[in-house]
Design a protein around this motif. Structure first.
Motif, short mmCIF file in Angstrom:
data_model
loop_
_atom_site.label_atom_id
_atom_site.label_comp_id
_atom_site.label_asym_id
_atom_site.label_seq_id
_atom_site.Cartn_x
_atom_site.Cartn_y
_atom_site.Cartn_z
N GLU A 49 0.84 -1.27 -0.10
CA GLU A 49 0.02 0.11 0.13
C GLU A 49 0.97 1.36 0.07
O GLU A 49 0.53 2.20 -0.60
CB GLU A 49 -0.97 0.03 1.08
CG GLU A 49 -2.12 -0.92 1.00
CD GLU A 49 -2.97 -1.25 2.25
OE1 GLU A 49 -3.95 -2.01 2.23
OE2 GLU A 49 -2.69 -0.52 3.27
N ASN A 50 1.82 1.13 0.80
CA ASN A 50 2.80 2.45 0.87
C ASN A 50 3.54 2.60 -0.38
O ASN A 50 3.61 3.81 -0.96
CB ASN A 50 3.88 2.36 1.97
CG ASN A 50 3.15 2.36 3.46
OD1 ASN A 50 2.08 3.02 3.75
ND2 ASN A 50 4.02 1.94 4.30
N LEU A 51 3.77 1.59 -1.15
CA LEU A 51 4.64 1.80 -2.58
C LEU A 51 3.65 2.17 -3.67
O LEU A 51 3.89 3.20 -4.34
CB LEU A 51 5.19 0.47 -2.97
CG LEU A 51 6.44 -0.06 -2.24
CD1 LEU A 51 7.04 -1.31 -2.76
CD2 LEU A 51 7.71 0.97 -2.31
N HIS A 52 2.42 1.77 -3.34
CA HIS A 52 1.30 2.20 -4.41
C HIS A 52 1.12 3.59 -4.45
O HIS A 52 1.20 4.17 -5.24
CB HIS A 52 0.05 1.31 -4.04
CG HIS A 52 -0.91 1.19 -5.16
ND1 HIS A 52 -0.72 -0.21 -5.68
CD2 HIS A 52 -1.55 1.91 -5.96
CE1 HIS A 52 -1.62 -0.05 -6.60
NE2 HIS A 52 -2.32 1.17 -6.96
N GLN A 53 0.88 3.85 -3.16
CA GLN A 53 0.75 5.57 -2.91
C GLN A 53 1.93 6.19 -3.26
O GLN A 53 1.82 7.33 -3.81
CB GLN A 53 0.32 5.70 -1.50
CG GLN A 53 -0.33 6.96 -1.09
CD GLN A 53 -0.56 7.12 0.56
OE1 GLN A 53 -0.69 6.19 1.18
NE2 GLN A 53 -0.65 8.42 0.71
N LEU A 54 3.14 5.92 -2.82
CA LEU A 54 4.43 6.38 -3.26
C LEU A 54 4.57 6.85 -4.85
O LEU A 54 5.15 7.99 -5.18
CB LEU A 54 5.51 5.87 -2.43
CG LEU A 54 6.90 6.50 -2.52
CD1 LEU A 54 6.91 7.83 -1.66
CD2 LEU A 54 8.09 5.76 -2.11
N LEU A 55 4.45 5.71 -5.16
CA LEU A 55 4.54 5.74 -6.92
C LEU A 55 3.20 6.22 -7.81
O LEU A 55 3.34 6.27 -8.70
CB LEU A 55 4.93 4.35 -7.27
CG LEU A 55 6.23 3.82 -6.68
CD1 LEU A 55 6.47 2.37 -7.06
CD2 LEU A 55 7.62 4.39 -7.00
#
Ligand SMILES: *Cc1c(COP(=O)(O)O)cnc(C)c1O
Length: 359
Positions: A49-55
């Motif tokens: 989820e964090n990567l999804h949001q970050l990218l």
């Protein structure tokens, strides 16, 4: 940790919160819990989820974890290409991906330019199923402009757009609406020890791999896109994974989100500007990429008069570890990484020193 600062383009300086997250992982038994447990599934989901949001991925994109970016080259060839992939070759990393496709006898085609120089054409063969582009060529500092990627995708909507974002993401912005699949490994912009690759793929990619399997093709027995997806739906991995790094990656992504991804990117631009200004004003350094539009913002590559050893040695005495040139450019160039863990102050100090020392 020693007092050195690694400006090497990967592995590089560890992210400044790495140690804290490492300790937290030990405290939370991340190294001991089962990869089929609720605790693991939760941490896996959190990292995704964090990567999804970050990218800023789309709802269509999924994230999977591999051993390296090299592994993802092989998986992409196995899972996404039946007859032909096309590759923009402008440096050693792009060439490695091309070579993987060659070894798998996918008759890859290529658009080549002398390493470090712009491409003459953005055309790709009509039968290319996948187009491989290296967003940031770590070997020589050539950056592929995002607008050119969007243009290629617009002109070839059926071709899967595959982006090597290893030394670019998340510091370099890219609009994932134009990207079908992308990948990076964690020892560059995320400042972690090597040994974890991140593979992003959309539903079209998963459908293609499924179809290839239905048609009797082998897509990989250890890792295939369909096995990643099958386990991924449960927030799990096919094999016993690198849970420690998956945990820490999620935490570092969260740190970057807290700072703000646009802040991280603006700082990247600022630091790269002063690095190139320094290179241009110092007599012995000369940026390898001449056209500013194509200059990497995350890895500044410079030709060095009379060889790279002197600069590298002088900086080493100050505790700054610069990267030598890649492969056969080892003696002629330096590569200075400008990743999110390299602070403004650190880069300013390095630049001031270079100017004083080599004016
Ligand atoms: C470092 C790098 C790779 C290879 O990454 P591994 O984790 O060693 O497989 C691929 N592409 C680019 C652009 C890189 O900088």
């Amino acid at each position: 940790m020693s007092n050195k600062i690694f400006f090497t383009p990967g592995p590089t300086q560890l992210f400044y919160t790495y140690q804290d997250h490492f300790r937290e992982a030990i405290k939370q038994d991340v190294g001991s819990i089962s990869h089929r447990s609720k605790e693991f599934m939760r941490l896996f989901q959190e990292t995704r989820e964090n990567l999804h949001q970050l990218l800023e991925l789309t709802d269509d994109h999924r994230i999977y974890f591999t051993g390296s970016a090299n592994e993802i080259w092989e998986r992409m060839v196995q899972n996404l290409v039946i007859n032909r992939s096309h590759h923009f070759l402008n440096g050693d990393f792009a060439k490695k991906f091309y070579d993987f496709a060659l070894q798998y006898q996918k008759s890859p085609s290529k658009t080549e330019s002398p390493f470090g120089q712009a491409y003459e054409s953005m055309d790709i063969p009509e039968d290319a199923e996948l187009c491989g582009i290296t967003l940031n060529e770590t070997s020589n500092g050539f950056m592929f402009p995002a607008e050119d990627i969007y243009q290629i995708k617009n002109e070839n909507p059926d071709c899967l757009m595959a982006i090597d974002g290893v030394s670019a993401l998340p510091a370099i912005p890219i609009d994932f609406n134009y990207i079908d699949t992308a990948y990076f490994s964690v020892q560059k912009c995320f400042g972690m020890p090597a040994g974890l690759g991140v593979w992003i793929a959309n539903k079209r990619c998963i459908e293609k791999a499924k179809q290839m399997e239905t048609d009797g093709m082998v897509t990989g027995s250890y890792h295939s896109l369909t096995s990643f997806e099958k386990y991924g739906q449960k927030n799990q991995t096919p094999e016993t994974p690198n849970a420690l790094s998956i945990f820490i990656l999620g935490k570092i992504a969260e740190d970057m989100l807290r700072r703000g991804v646009s802040h991280v990117r603006n700082e990247t631009v600022y630091k790269s500007t002063i690095l190139y200004q320094t290179a241009e004003s110092v007599s012995i350094l000369d940026p390898f990429i001449k056209e500013k539009k194509y200059r990497s913002k995350t890895v500044a590559v410079c030709n060095v008069q009379n060889g790279s050893d002197t600069v590298i040695e002088v900086c080493k005495k100050k505790g700054w570890v610069l990267g030598p040139g890649y492969s056969d450019q080892k003696q002629n160039q330096v590569r200075i990484a400008n990743f999110p863990m390299h602070s403004k102050e650190q880069v300013e100090q390095l630049c001031d020193f270079l100017i004083r020392e080599f004016k």
